[in-house]
Design a protein around this motif. Sequence first.
Motif, short mmCIF file in Angstrom:
data_model
loop_
_atom_site.label_atom_id
_atom_site.label_comp_id
_atom_site.label_asym_id
_atom_site.label_seq_id
_atom_site.Cartn_x
_atom_site.Cartn_y
_atom_site.Cartn_z
N ARG A 41 0.82 -1.21 0.00
CA ARG A 41 0.00 0.00 0.00
C ARG A 41 0.87 1.27 0.00
NH1 ARG A 41 -1.72 -2.57 4.64
NH2 ARG A 41 -1.08 -0.72 5.81
N PRO A 42 0.31 2.38 -0.50
CA PRO A 42 1.06 3.64 -0.50
C PRO A 42 1.51 4.08 0.89
CG PRO A 42 -0.80 3.80 -1.99
CD PRO A 42 -0.96 2.50 -1.27
N ASP A 43 0.68 3.87 1.92
CA ASP A 43 1.08 4.30 3.26
C ASP A 43 2.29 3.52 3.76
OD1 ASP A 43 -1.04 2.15 3.44
OD2 ASP A 43 -0.45 2.20 5.54
N GLN A 44 2.41 2.26 3.35
CA GLN A 44 3.58 1.47 3.73
C GLN A 44 4.84 1.99 3.03
OE1 GLN A 44 1.71 -2.30 2.60
NE2 GLN A 44 2.00 -3.01 4.71
N ARG A 46 5.34 5.07 2.15
CA ARG A 46 5.69 6.31 2.85
C ARG A 46 6.40 6.02 4.17
NH1 ARG A 46 0.63 7.91 0.61
NH2 ARG A 46 -0.47 7.26 2.49
N ASP A 47 5.92 5.02 4.91
CA ASP A 47 6.56 4.67 6.18
C ASP A 47 8.02 4.25 5.97
OD1 ASP A 47 4.30 5.21 7.63
OD2 ASP A 47 3.66 3.10 7.80
N GLU A 79 10.13 7.35 5.12
CA GLU A 79 10.32 8.13 6.33
C GLU A 79 11.33 7.48 7.27
OE1 GLU A 79 6.40 8.58 7.89
OE2 GLU A 79 5.78 10.00 6.33
N ALA A 110 3.56 7.20 -4.62
CA ALA A 110 3.72 7.30 -3.17
C ALA A 110 5.18 7.48 -2.79
CB ALA A 110 3.14 6.06 -2.49
N ASP A 153 6.29 11.09 -3.79
CA ASP A 153 5.73 12.08 -2.88
C ASP A 153 6.46 12.05 -1.54
OD1 ASP A 153 3.94 12.76 -4.84
OD2 ASP A 153 2.23 11.69 -3.94
N ALA A 154 6.70 10.84 -1.02
CA ALA A 154 7.37 10.72 0.27
C ALA A 154 8.81 11.19 0.19
CB ALA A 154 7.31 9.27 0.76
#
Length: 212
Positions: A164-167, A169-170, A173, A201, A204-205
Amino acid sequence: MLAPDPGPTGVGPAGVVVLTDRRLARRPLVEVVAAAVAGGVRWVVLRDKDLPRSERAALAADLRAVLTEAGGTLVVAGPDPLDGDAVHLPAAGPYPPPRLRLVGRSCHDPAELARLTTEDYAVLSPVWPTRTKPGYGPPLRPAGLRALIRVCPVPVLALGGIERPDQVRDCVEAGAAGVAVLGAIMRATDPAETATTLGSAFRDAATTEGKP
């Protein structure tokens, strides 16, 4: 064609890196990789180590043709580059690594990171539980990934359960130079769309992390 993921800061892979597994792929492997490349992927690691060398070398040649046309790179899992010049090695060896243009290694803990010598990058895993290797772990989670990246002497790709995109990004980061994905692309109904989503993703991150 979609803009590719950002290139590496050094010589190693960055952005979204695809690992292959023809047994999980919904379509012929070369077609899946071509779709991922159309979605912006520029780094692919050929696994499929169960194939005879001749068949695997032929597959490597086909994948290189797809990637070369897009300015990408094929990395071969294992010490045999299959007539290329880029390999990804397991934590178990060989040591010292072969002298090739690009060499990466899988690592999972500080002790394995401490054995790195001339490798160009490392893959840290598993970040999350993965459907490809059920029970493999324990997972690092983003906090564990960040801690290992801090002591790693080379750029790091994060691997394991990233879908997933949130993963993505994590992982960025936490300091990862890229994310390595297998099931997310191999199982995808539309590998190009999945590559586009994960690549966006990442960009962007990475842009956010690069701001002062």
